[in-house]
Scaffold this motif. Structure first.
Motif, mmCIF file in Angstrom:
data_model
loop_
_atom_site.group_PDB
_atom_site.id
_atom_site.type_symbol
_atom_site.label_atom_id
_atom_site.label_comp_id
_atom_site.label_asym_id
_atom_site.label_seq_id
_atom_site.Cartn_x
_atom_site.Cartn_y
_atom_site.Cartn_z
ATOM 1 N N GLN A 9 -44.289 67.488 68.021
ATOM 2 C CA GLN A 9 -45.028 68.148 67.361
ATOM 3 C C GLN A 9 -45.345 67.839 65.852
ATOM 4 O OE1 GLN A 9 -42.922 72.049 67.247
ATOM 5 N NE2 GLN A 9 -43.836 72.543 69.082
ATOM 6 N N GLU A 10 -44.698 66.828 65.269
ATOM 7 C CA GLU A 10 -44.607 66.279 63.826
ATOM 8 C C GLU A 10 -45.920 65.481 63.864
ATOM 9 O OE1 GLU A 10 -44.004 65.787 59.778
ATOM 10 O OE2 GLU A 10 -43.169 67.079 61.312
ATOM 11 N N TYR A 11 -46.204 64.804 64.713
ATOM 12 C CA TYR A 11 -47.681 64.005 64.659
ATOM 13 C C TYR A 11 -48.752 65.173 64.868
ATOM 14 C CZ TYR A 11 -45.500 59.597 65.289
ATOM 15 O OH TYR A 11 -44.548 58.516 65.124
ATOM 16 N N GLY A 12 -48.828 66.049 65.523
ATOM 17 C CA GLY A 12 -49.891 67.119 65.706
ATOM 18 C C GLY A 12 -49.991 67.810 64.278
ATOM 19 N N ARG A 13 -48.971 67.943 63.661
ATOM 20 C CA ARG A 13 -48.931 68.723 62.369
ATOM 21 C C ARG A 13 -49.637 67.794 61.410
ATOM 22 N NH1 ARG A 13 -46.933 68.502 57.727
ATOM 23 N NH2 ARG A 13 -45.433 67.025 58.205
ATOM 24 N N ILE A 14 -49.338 66.622 61.352
ATOM 25 C CA ILE A 14 -49.934 65.466 60.396
ATOM 26 C C ILE A 14 -51.261 65.390 60.574
ATOM 27 C CG2 ILE A 14 -49.927 63.374 59.502
ATOM 28 C CD1 ILE A 14 -46.710 63.168 59.946
ATOM 29 N N ILE A 15 -51.695 65.286 61.958
ATOM 30 C CA ILE A 15 -53.173 64.890 62.300
ATOM 31 C C ILE A 15 -53.919 66.382 61.671
ATOM 32 C CG2 ILE A 15 -54.601 64.535 64.286
ATOM 33 C CD1 ILE A 15 -52.377 62.703 65.283
ATOM 34 N N ALA A 16 -53.504 67.282 62.482
ATOM 35 C CA ALA A 16 -54.084 68.555 61.923
ATOM 36 C C ALA A 16 -54.347 68.827 60.567
ATOM 37 C CB ALA A 16 -53.308 69.822 62.538
ATOM 38 N N GLU A 17 -53.247 68.597 59.643
ATOM 39 C CA GLU A 17 -53.242 68.650 58.364
ATOM 40 C C GLU A 17 -54.141 67.768 57.540
ATOM 41 O OE1 GLU A 17 -52.352 71.261 56.414
ATOM 42 O OE2 GLU A 17 -51.341 72.296 57.853
ATOM 43 N N GLU A 18 -54.116 66.659 58.147
ATOM 44 C CA GLU A 18 -54.917 65.678 57.432
ATOM 45 C C GLU A 18 -56.381 65.390 57.977
ATOM 46 O OE1 GLU A 18 -53.031 61.933 57.050
ATOM 47 O OE2 GLU A 18 -51.265 62.777 56.177
ATOM 48 N N PHE A 19 -56.690 65.756 59.099
ATOM 49 C CA PHE A 19 -58.008 65.862 59.688
ATOM 50 C C PHE A 19 -58.921 66.974 60.089
ATOM 51 C CE2 PHE A 19 -56.014 61.731 60.951
ATOM 52 C CZ PHE A 19 -57.123 60.726 60.554
ATOM 53 N N ALA A 20 -57.945 67.940 60.576
ATOM 54 C CA ALA A 20 -58.634 69.122 61.118
ATOM 55 C C ALA A 20 -58.883 70.105 59.761
ATOM 56 C CB ALA A 20 -57.988 69.842 62.326
ATOM 57 N N ARG A 21 -57.897 70.181 59.373
ATOM 58 C CA ARG A 21 -57.758 71.208 57.850
ATOM 59 C C ARG A 21 -58.859 70.645 57.192
ATOM 60 N NH1 ARG A 21 -55.058 75.245 56.872
ATOM 61 N NH2 ARG A 21 -53.369 74.854 57.566
ATOM 62 N N PRO A 22 -59.225 69.564 56.577
ATOM 63 C CA PRO A 22 -60.468 69.442 55.718
ATOM 64 C C PRO A 22 -61.783 69.829 56.336
ATOM 65 C CG PRO A 22 -58.976 67.540 55.244
ATOM 66 C CD PRO A 22 -58.397 68.558 56.795
ATOM 67 N N LEU A 23 -61.916 69.549 57.425
ATOM 68 C CA LEU A 23 -62.929 69.862 58.274
ATOM 69 C C LEU A 23 -63.317 71.496 58.444
ATOM 70 C CD1 LEU A 23 -65.682 68.947 59.868
ATOM 71 C CD2 LEU A 23 -64.007 68.613 61.813
ATOM 72 N N VAL A 24 -62.202 72.116 58.820
ATOM 73 C CA VAL A 24 -62.264 73.398 58.757
ATOM 74 C C VAL A 24 -62.642 74.060 57.502
ATOM 75 C CG1 VAL A 24 -60.901 75.506 59.045
ATOM 76 C CG2 VAL A 24 -60.593 73.641 60.933
ATOM 77 N N ASP A 25 -61.946 73.646 56.545
ATOM 78 C CA ASP A 25 -62.088 74.160 55.005
ATOM 79 C C ASP A 25 -63.770 74.051 54.789
ATOM 80 O OD1 ASP A 25 -59.722 74.995 55.016
ATOM 81 O OD2 ASP A 25 -58.990 73.179 53.480
ATOM 82 N N GLN A 27 -66.424 73.601 56.888
ATOM 83 C CA GLN A 27 -67.113 74.322 57.887
ATOM 84 C C GLN A 27 -67.117 75.668 57.311
ATOM 85 O OE1 GLN A 27 -65.477 73.560 61.615
ATOM 86 N NE2 GLN A 27 -66.981 71.684 61.998
ATOM 87 N N SER A 28 -66.035 76.296 57.193
ATOM 88 C CA SER A 28 -65.853 77.742 56.589
ATOM 89 C C SER A 28 -66.730 77.835 55.331
ATOM 90 C CB SER A 28 -64.270 78.008 56.350
ATOM 91 O OG SER A 28 -63.526 77.753 57.629
ATOM 92 N N ALA A 29 -66.539 76.865 54.331
ATOM 93 C CA ALA A 29 -67.449 77.243 53.151
ATOM 94 C C ALA A 29 -69.013 77.047 53.415
ATOM 95 C CB ALA A 29 -67.004 76.026 52.120
ATOM 96 N N ILE A 30 -69.313 76.274 54.456
ATOM 97 C CA ILE A 30 -70.575 76.046 54.559
ATOM 98 C C ILE A 30 -71.360 77.492 55.393
ATOM 99 C CG2 ILE A 30 -72.354 75.286 56.117
ATOM 100 C CD1 ILE A 30 -70.928 72.464 55.768
ATOM 101 N N LEU A 31 -70.212 78.013 56.168
ATOM 102 C CA LEU A 31 -70.633 79.351 56.915
ATOM 103 C C LEU A 31 -70.590 80.239 56.182
ATOM 104 C CD1 LEU A 31 -68.456 78.759 60.293
ATOM 105 C CD2 LEU A 31 -71.004 78.894 60.071
ATOM 106 N N LYS A 32 -69.681 80.509 55.296
ATOM 107 C CA LYS A 32 -69.663 81.567 54.106
ATOM 108 C C LYS A 32 -70.718 81.409 53.203
ATOM 109 C CE LYS A 32 -66.700 83.669 50.827
ATOM 110 N NZ LYS A 32 -65.194 83.657 50.096
ATOM 111 N N GLU A 33 -71.220 80.287 52.794
ATOM 112 C CA GLU A 33 -72.363 80.244 52.018
ATOM 113 C C GLU A 33 -73.952 80.677 52.919
ATOM 114 O OE1 GLU A 33 -74.917 76.632 49.651
ATOM 115 O OE2 GLU A 33 -72.680 76.670 49.525
#
Length: 98
Positions: A9-25, A27-33
């Motif tokens: 799980q530790e690798y999954g958390r690191i990968i999600a935080e470093e790669f997925a979170r910036p992408l989600v943030d 995408q969310s800003a683009i969708l909201k705008e």
């Protein structure tokens, strides 16, 4: 994929935080705008993220299906371009207000 699912799980958390979170943030800003400007329908960022990333992922992880079902042995630049165009058209038409 291996690190996220099999290596703990530790690798999954690191990968999600470093790669997925910036992408989600982003995408969310683009969708909201886009929604604020009336360009996009209201869209769940979770569903959008998994729709887009899942679609992109599967072209490469579905090689057995490409080969055995469609007779495609190689993912060429042309195939990638056609796929990008298809995903783009599907998403933009799906987000556009009627």
């Amino acid at each position: 994929h291996y690190l996220m699912t099999e290596a703990g799980q530790e690798y999954g958390r690191i990968i999600a935080e470093e790669f997925a979170r910036p992408l989600v943030d982003t995408q969310s800003a683009i969708l909201k705008e886009g929604q604020a400007q009336g360009l996009f329908l209201e869209t769940d960022p979770l569903m959008f993220y998994f729709h887009l990333v899942g679609a992109c992922d599967y072209l490469f992880f579905g090689r057995a299906t490409l080969d055995h079902v469609f007779g495609v042995q190689e993912i060429t630049q042309d195939l990638k371009r056609r796929y990008v165009d298809h995903i783009y058209q599907t998403l933009t038409k799906g987000l556009a207000p009627a």
